[in-house]
Write a protein that holds these residues in place. Structure first.
Motif, PDB file in Angstrom:
ATOM      1  N   THR A 170     -20.343   5.906  39.949  1.00  0.00           N
ATOM      2  CA  THR A 170     -20.109   4.916  38.892  1.00  0.00           C
ATOM      3  C   THR A 170     -18.701   4.335  39.038  1.00  0.00           C
ATOM      4  O   THR A 170     -17.755   5.076  39.302  1.00  0.00           O
ATOM      5  CB  THR A 170     -20.209   5.594  37.503  1.00  0.00           C
ATOM      6  N   ALA A 192     -25.932  -1.789  43.610  1.00  0.00           N
ATOM      7  CA  ALA A 192     -25.145  -0.696  43.031  1.00  0.00           C
ATOM      8  C   ALA A 192     -25.739   0.628  43.499  1.00  0.00           C
ATOM      9  O   ALA A 192     -26.779   1.053  43.008  1.00  0.00           O
ATOM     10  CB  ALA A 192     -25.145  -0.795  41.504  1.00  0.00           C
ATOM     11  N   SER A 195     -24.724   4.424  41.251  1.00  0.00           N
ATOM     12  CA  SER A 195     -23.799   4.249  40.136  1.00  0.00           C
ATOM     13  C   SER A 195     -24.365   4.802  38.826  1.00  0.00           C
ATOM     14  O   SER A 195     -23.626   5.123  37.915  1.00  0.00           O
ATOM     15  CB  SER A 195     -23.391   2.784  39.987  1.00  0.00           C
TER      16      SER A 195
END
Lengths: 250, 250
Positions: A170, A192, A195
């Motif tokens: 994250t 992402a 994350s």
């Protein structure tokens, strides 16, 4: 509107009662509702009775209480969420058929990503999203897209707050997050990895309404090391289709 | 709960306000809401303000009001409708892919068929169903299934009321309707030609929950003269799959 001795309104009490129901808790006794809503017992019984009478709650034979179909009907019948979801569903189905992973639609709501729809592929991997569930903006791919295209004040507000580490990867640093958001605006998508869950990669693109404003994020959840090009292409095409469908359905 | 001078409760007022929103009317001024809900102007302003503050309604820049995402979220998050719809959606998608016509899921609610989900095929014909919309029990194929498997008292209640002629071939005679319901219980499906729209035939089957009780109707809408065998077979298989999915998701 009349206030109770504790100063809260009837509307507040109703919201607090509705908030005690969750996907893991769809049936409760009145006593449980009262305790979880922080209402005196007599108030809870009276208020639940009124909500049952109005059809917003339902009681079964054992006097346990659940959300009523009437509430569902009233909430959906006149809602923009339903219109957006209807416009998006055919394209979401095509993305899911092509990519064979979870496909989801989210909107920005009170500084979180609220998921309007999720199509789950039976063979797809882990995914923590639920319909009507929420994820933090800085940690989910949908949230990053929604945040990247939201007004500067909201971005500043989110960036000023502590950024919780939901998973090992994250983004928890405000400067890195700011750079990521700028990159999302430039590229028109986000990838992402890890994350929100270490085992998966979220890929998301903005969905624009008829007037060009970003109104939602469309995403798929891939296994962590999967290639992302096909997903990005499928999502970008789907977002264009949804925008066109919203323009003609007005 | 405190009552207004006219004797209605805060819960009633909230329901009346929510009821003014429909699929054809998703945005209103406070004055319009007040007029349609039959509330004095001051009450309407105060009550809409409280609902906006709670997030159940939202106001745009021009002070027009719409249903809030928070209402949608609260209504869905803990609802059985969502669980049923989630269990049904994969099978509904397969029916739609096979039959290529509108595929829909309905439950019984206050003596009408309430539609939880509808998948629309782009090339499919006319269909008056909407999600969160309702159709009369005696006129729609879904309604006939729901009525056939509902308790005797409810059947008597519906049969005792006037049966409106929605389309030329709607069953409006109580004795004919009673025979039709018995036939639906025997065969396990219904084919209703032109009973709700002259140009279409509804085909519906019961969906049973894990404990065997009929909890919903699954239907497709075909062109009036289309063959129905493939649709019946696809629906029956889908209903079995949904029941199995509900049994394992408990």
């Amino acid at each position: 509107m009349a206030n109770s001795p504790s100063g809260d309104s009837a509307t507040d009490r109703i919201v607090r009662i509705l908030e005690t129901f969750t996907s893991d808790r769809t049936v409760q006794t009145v006593a449980q509702i009262g305790r979880r809503a922080g209402l005196p017992s007599a108030t809870a019984y009276r208020q639940v009775g009124a909500l049952v009478e109005a059809g917003l709650l339902e009681r079964d034979e054992e006097q346990r209480v659940r959300l009523g179909m009437r509430l569902w009907e009233l909430a959906l019948r006149g809602s923009d969420a339903l219109r957006l979801r209807q416009a998006a569903l055919p394209s979401m189905e095509r993305v899911q058929a092509e990519i064979r992973e979870h496909t989801q639609l989210a909107v920005l709501e009170q500084d979180e990503a609220l998921f309007l729809e999720r199509l789950s592929h039976p063979q797809a991997g882990a995914n923590i999203t639920r319909i009507a569930g929420r994820l933090p903006l800085h940690a989910s791919s949908s949230g990053l897209v929604l945040l990247a295209f939201s007004p500067r004040e909201r971005q500043d507000h989110v960036l000023a707050a502590p950024l919780a580490r939901v998973a090992p990867d994250t983004i928890t640093d405000a400067a890195t997050l700011r750079r990521t958001l700028a990159e999302v605006r430039r590229s028109g998508f986000v990838v992402a990895a890890g994350s929100i869950e270490a085992v998966s990669t979220g890929v998301a693109v903005p969905v624009r309404g008829a007037d060009g404003e970003v109104i939602a994020a469309l995403s798929v959840v891939l296994p962590r090391e999967a290639p992302t090009d096909a997903a990005i292409a499928a999502l970008l095409r789907a977002a264009r289709e949804i925008r066109a469908r919203l323009a003609t359905s007005r």
